[in-house]
Design an enzyme around this catalytic site. Structure first.
Site, mmCIF file in Angstrom:
data_model
loop_
_atom_site.group_PDB
_atom_site.id
_atom_site.type_symbol
_atom_site.label_atom_id
_atom_site.label_comp_id
_atom_site.label_asym_id
_atom_site.label_seq_id
_atom_site.Cartn_x
_atom_site.Cartn_y
_atom_site.Cartn_z
ATOM 1 N N ALA A 196 0.890 -1.152 -0.164
ATOM 2 C CA ALA A 196 0.053 0.288 -0.158
ATOM 3 C C ALA A 196 1.188 1.364 -0.012
ATOM 4 O O ALA A 196 0.605 2.701 -0.106
ATOM 5 C CB ALA A 196 -0.925 0.339 1.576
ATOM 6 N N ASN A 251 1.761 -3.932 7.447
ATOM 7 C CA ASN A 251 2.734 -4.334 6.492
ATOM 8 C C ASN A 251 3.464 -3.933 5.542
ATOM 9 O O ASN A 251 5.143 -4.607 5.179
ATOM 10 C CB ASN A 251 2.108 -5.558 5.786
ATOM 11 N N HIS A 286 -0.272 6.908 4.246
ATOM 12 C CA HIS A 286 1.555 6.449 4.442
ATOM 13 C C HIS A 286 2.502 7.471 4.128
ATOM 14 O O HIS A 286 1.812 7.645 2.456
ATOM 15 C CB HIS A 286 1.631 4.716 3.687
#
EC number: 1.4.1.21
Length: 271
Positions: A124, A192, A222
């Protein structure tokens, strides 16, 4: 044609299946496996052209060319060593499991010994290519800041252990600051990407992670900051959460699909 077996029939596993079913990925969807047989059968039934068989783990591993793990960190510990020993390459999505140094060294050793490939999609985030390139010259620091709506962090071990009442948050709140090694244990279903960044860069103990819950958000954000001999760069991505699982970003599924297409494509673009 490459035979693919998928272990874990949740959102990402389902998206991969549909990409193969539509012809976007030129491979054979040979088998499915999930701790819930009904989920696996339901996914298989929803497909139009592919008719994957339901198989137990051992049978699946012995029948396919590539195993896609999209289940859990525990699945990585149990399944991936078996697959590599059987000479089967694996794409790992629950990358956080590799924060365990002993497991990491075991898997890398088995891949080399049995001439198999281990694939870790970018997930992601964006910028893994830059981290890979920068590592050649030397990286001094890597920091990942993850911001998510509280619903995307519900049930995380760190949240439960510290009695954090996410539903009562009214403003942006820093929940965690620490190493990537600590982060993937504290938030195994949420960060992750911290593990992938660590593998590409300066490791789990030197990669720093900040996790923020923000009730004003509807997206998973992120941000990666990297500094080193090459200079510095910052990447930021605002992901739409999966409609099926708010802990998972839609981009993570797209990254897995892209990785499979890259494996099959004789033309390789980018780092």
């Amino acid at each position: 044609m490459l035979k693919i077996g998928i272990i874990g029939c949740g959102f990402i596993g389902g998206q991969i299946c549909r990409a193969i079913d539509s012809g976007e990925i030129d491979a054979e969807l040979y088998a499915l496996c999930d701790s819930s047989e009904s989920k696996a059968f339901g996914l298989a039934k929803s497909l139009n052209t592919c008719k994957p068989a339901y198989m137990k783990i051992e049978e699946l591993i012995s029948s396919v060319d590539l195993v896609v793990e999209s289940a859990s960190q525990n699945a990585v510990r149990f399944i991936v060593p078996q697959a590599l020993k059987a000479g089967c390459s694996v794409m790992v999505l629950s990358v956080g499991a590799l924060a365990d140094k002993e497991l990491r060294e075991t898997l890398f050793g088995l891949a080399k010994k049995h001439n198999c490939k281990l694939y870790f999609p970018s997930g992601a985030v964006v910028g893994i290519d830059g981290i890979n390139s920068a590592h050649a010259a030397g990286i001094s620091s890597v920091t990942l800041t993850t911001r998510k709506p509280p619903s995307g962090l519900m049930g995380a071990p760190y949240v439960v252990e510290h009695g954090i009442e996410l539903e009562k948050l009214e403003k942006e709140t820093i929940l965690f600051e620490g190493t990537a090694s600590e982060a993937v244990k504290a938030f195994p279903a949420n960060v992750n990407v911290a593990a992938t960044i660590s593998l590409a860069g300066i490791g789990f103990e030197r990669t720093m992670v900040r996790v923020i819950a923000d009730p004003s958000l509807s997206r998973n954000i992120h941000e990666i900051n990297v500094e080193g001999e090459f200079g510095k760069f910052c990447t930021k991505v605002e992901n739409l959460p999966s409609p099926e699982n708010p802990k998972t970003s839609y981009l993570a599924a797209l990254s897995a699909i892209s990785t499979l297409k890259k494996i099959l494509n004789p033309v390789q673009i980018g780092t």
